[in-house]
Scaffold this motif. Structure first.
Motif, short mmCIF file in Angstrom:
data_model
loop_
_atom_site.label_atom_id
_atom_site.label_comp_id
_atom_site.label_asym_id
_atom_site.label_seq_id
_atom_site.Cartn_x
_atom_site.Cartn_y
_atom_site.Cartn_z
N MET A 52 129.40 -54.12 72.49
CA MET A 52 128.90 -52.91 71.81
C MET A 52 129.98 -51.76 72.00
SD MET A 52 126.86 -51.04 73.86
CE MET A 52 125.88 -52.03 75.27
N VAL A 53 128.92 -51.10 71.24
CA VAL A 53 129.27 -50.30 70.31
C VAL A 53 130.14 -48.98 70.35
CG1 VAL A 53 128.67 -48.26 68.88
CG2 VAL A 53 126.76 -50.41 68.41
N SER A 54 131.77 -48.69 70.42
CA SER A 54 132.19 -47.70 70.99
C SER A 54 132.20 -46.54 70.11
CB SER A 54 133.35 -48.94 70.07
OG SER A 54 134.61 -47.42 70.61
N SER A 55 132.98 -45.71 71.03
CA SER A 55 132.88 -44.04 70.14
C SER A 55 133.64 -43.95 69.19
CB SER A 55 132.81 -43.48 71.68
OG SER A 55 133.88 -43.19 72.20
N GLU A 56 135.01 -44.71 69.15
CA GLU A 56 135.44 -44.67 68.10
C GLU A 56 135.89 -45.63 66.83
OE1 GLU A 56 140.11 -42.95 69.87
OE2 GLU A 56 138.74 -42.73 71.71
N PRO A 57 135.99 -45.71 65.96
CA PRO A 57 136.42 -46.86 65.39
C PRO A 57 137.39 -48.12 65.79
CG PRO A 57 137.30 -44.81 63.69
CD PRO A 57 136.46 -44.76 65.12
N ALA A 58 137.24 -48.59 65.19
CA ALA A 58 138.10 -50.02 65.10
C ALA A 58 139.51 -49.84 64.65
CB ALA A 58 138.00 -51.06 65.24
N GLN A 59 139.37 -49.17 63.30
CA GLN A 59 140.55 -48.72 62.48
C GLN A 59 140.31 -48.15 61.60
OE1 GLN A 59 140.49 -52.87 60.91
NE2 GLN A 59 139.51 -52.86 59.50
N ARG A 60 141.53 -47.25 61.04
CA ARG A 60 141.18 -46.24 60.20
C ARG A 60 141.17 -47.02 59.13
NH1 ARG A 60 143.18 -41.44 61.15
NH2 ARG A 60 143.46 -40.01 59.65
N LEU A 102 123.90 -45.20 69.74
CA LEU A 102 123.35 -44.48 68.48
C LEU A 102 123.55 -43.62 67.25
CD1 LEU A 102 119.75 -43.38 70.47
CD2 LEU A 102 120.27 -45.08 68.74
N THR A 103 124.79 -42.94 67.66
CA THR A 103 125.48 -42.60 66.76
C THR A 103 127.00 -42.48 66.90
OG1 THR A 103 126.87 -41.32 68.88
CG2 THR A 103 124.79 -40.33 68.01
N SER A 104 127.49 -43.91 67.07
CA SER A 104 128.69 -44.59 66.61
C SER A 104 128.77 -45.17 65.82
CB SER A 104 130.05 -44.27 68.03
OG SER A 104 129.77 -42.58 68.49
N ARG A 105 128.64 -44.94 64.43
CA ARG A 105 128.32 -46.25 64.10
C ARG A 105 129.56 -46.25 62.77
NH1 ARG A 105 124.47 -50.78 65.00
NH2 ARG A 105 124.06 -49.80 67.27
N TRP A 106 130.03 -47.20 62.52
CA TRP A 106 131.53 -47.40 61.58
C TRP A 106 131.66 -48.31 60.28
CZ3 TRP A 106 133.16 -43.59 63.38
CH2 TRP A 106 133.14 -42.75 64.88
N ARG A 107 130.27 -48.79 60.53
CA ARG A 107 129.61 -49.54 58.81
C ARG A 107 128.62 -48.81 58.55
NH1 ARG A 107 131.12 -52.64 62.76
NH2 ARG A 107 133.22 -53.37 62.31
N ALA A 108 128.28 -48.66 57.09
CA ALA A 108 127.79 -49.02 56.64
C ALA A 108 126.60 -49.64 55.36
CB ALA A 108 126.89 -47.48 55.47
N TYR A 109 125.51 -50.55 55.80
CA TYR A 109 125.43 -51.76 55.25
C TYR A 109 124.23 -51.16 53.71
CZ TYR A 109 127.86 -54.05 58.30
OH TYR A 109 128.79 -54.95 58.67
N THR A 110 124.25 -51.78 52.64
CA THR A 110 123.45 -51.27 51.31
C THR A 110 123.74 -53.16 50.58
OG1 THR A 110 125.18 -51.32 49.36
CG2 THR A 110 123.79 -48.83 50.70
N HIS A 111 122.34 -53.09 49.79
CA HIS A 111 121.77 -54.46 49.19
C HIS A 111 121.88 -53.94 47.68
CE1 HIS A 111 119.21 -57.60 48.12
NE2 HIS A 111 120.07 -58.50 49.00
N ARG A 112 122.46 -54.83 46.88
CA ARG A 112 122.03 -54.88 44.97
C ARG A 112 122.75 -55.28 44.57
NH1 ARG A 112 124.51 -52.83 40.70
NH2 ARG A 112 123.49 -51.85 39.02
N LEU A 113 120.94 -56.24 43.77
CA LEU A 113 121.42 -57.57 43.11
C LEU A 113 121.52 -59.14 43.74
CD1 LEU A 113 123.77 -56.10 39.68
CD2 LEU A 113 121.55 -56.47 40.52
#
Length: 243
Positions: free
Chosen positions: A1-9, A165-176
């Motif tokens: 489950m997604v946490s309201s706080e990030p796992a690491q700084r 829905l609000t607490s996400r600690w990573r963003a993904y992108t796609h290139r090459l």
């Protein structure tokens, strides 16, 4: 489950900033509709059997790139940004966000296109008036456009879904042909209930999905003041999910 706080700084931030006056509008979608928009390696994340798409306009402020002291012109001049995003899992089950589009009022942010982030320069605004916050914008060239007005209310104790829905600690992108992961850190959101008083948008069809059906789930935050975006790295399949 997604946490309201990030796992690491994020120890070495590529970018520091503040996100202010942020609205969150969320709608459920059929998972197969959203999966069709994702690159290989990402799987649509689901809550209550649905994929979710969120419109999140805000003000970016106090922007500080890695190794650069706060620049007076940047610190004194917040600029709007509006994200259209969905929620995904990467190989190994790691939760994150995938941006369907990013409208931005400052050309300096277009440099993130080199990592596959879908930034588009536009004429955007965020205005507070008579207890409401109004967001609007149009991409350079005239389309797509959006306009919404929210009326924030009392502070809430967020539900499990609102945290998801609000607490996400990573963003993904796609290139090459490569998936990239960008870590995100900030203090937990302080959320308010909010009423959506007006909405007109063409961002969703421009991103390849149907216009939202039904009412949005809406919250608001005055913002987070110590946002740290880490250095992007190629994604290694099979990593454990610490969140």
């Amino acid at each position: 489950m997604v946490s309201s706080e990030p796992a690491q700084r994020v120890r070495v931030p590529l970018l520091r900033a503040q996100w202010r006056q942020q609205a969150f509008l969320h709608w459920p979608y059929p998972p197969e509709d959203i999966q069709a928009l994702l690159p290989n390696g990402l799987v649509v994340d689901q809550y209550d059997g649905a994929a979710w798409v969120s419109l999140t306009p805000f003000l970016m402020a106090d922007l500080r790139p890695l190794g650069i002291s706060p620049l007076p012109a940047l610190a004194a001049s917040p600029f709007p940004e509006t994200n259209l995003r969905t929620y995904v899992r990467a190989p190994g089950g790691r939760h994150g966000v995938w941006f369907l589009s990013i409208e931005v009022g400052s050309a300096m942010m277009l440099a993130a296109r080199t990592m596959g982030a879908p930034y588009h320069l536009g004429d955007l605004s965020v205005l507070a008036y008579d207890g409401t916050v109004s967001y609007g914008g149009s991409r350079r060239g005239g389309e797509p456009t959006y306009h919404l007005i929210v009326r924030p209310g009392a502070t809430i104790d967020p539900s499990e879904r609102e945290v998801w829905l609000t607490s996400r600690w990573r963003a993904y992108t796609h290139r090459l042909g490569v998936l990239w992961e960008t870590p995100i850190w900030h203090e937990p959101w302080s959320l308010h209930e909010a009423t959506l008083e007006d909405l007109h948008e063409t961002l969703t069809p421009a991103a390849g999905i149907s216009a939202p059906a039904g009412d949005a789930s809406v919250t608001f935050s005055e913002g987070v003041r110590n946002v740290r975006l880490g250095i992007s790295r190629p994604l290694r399949p099979g990593e454990a999910d610490p969140a």
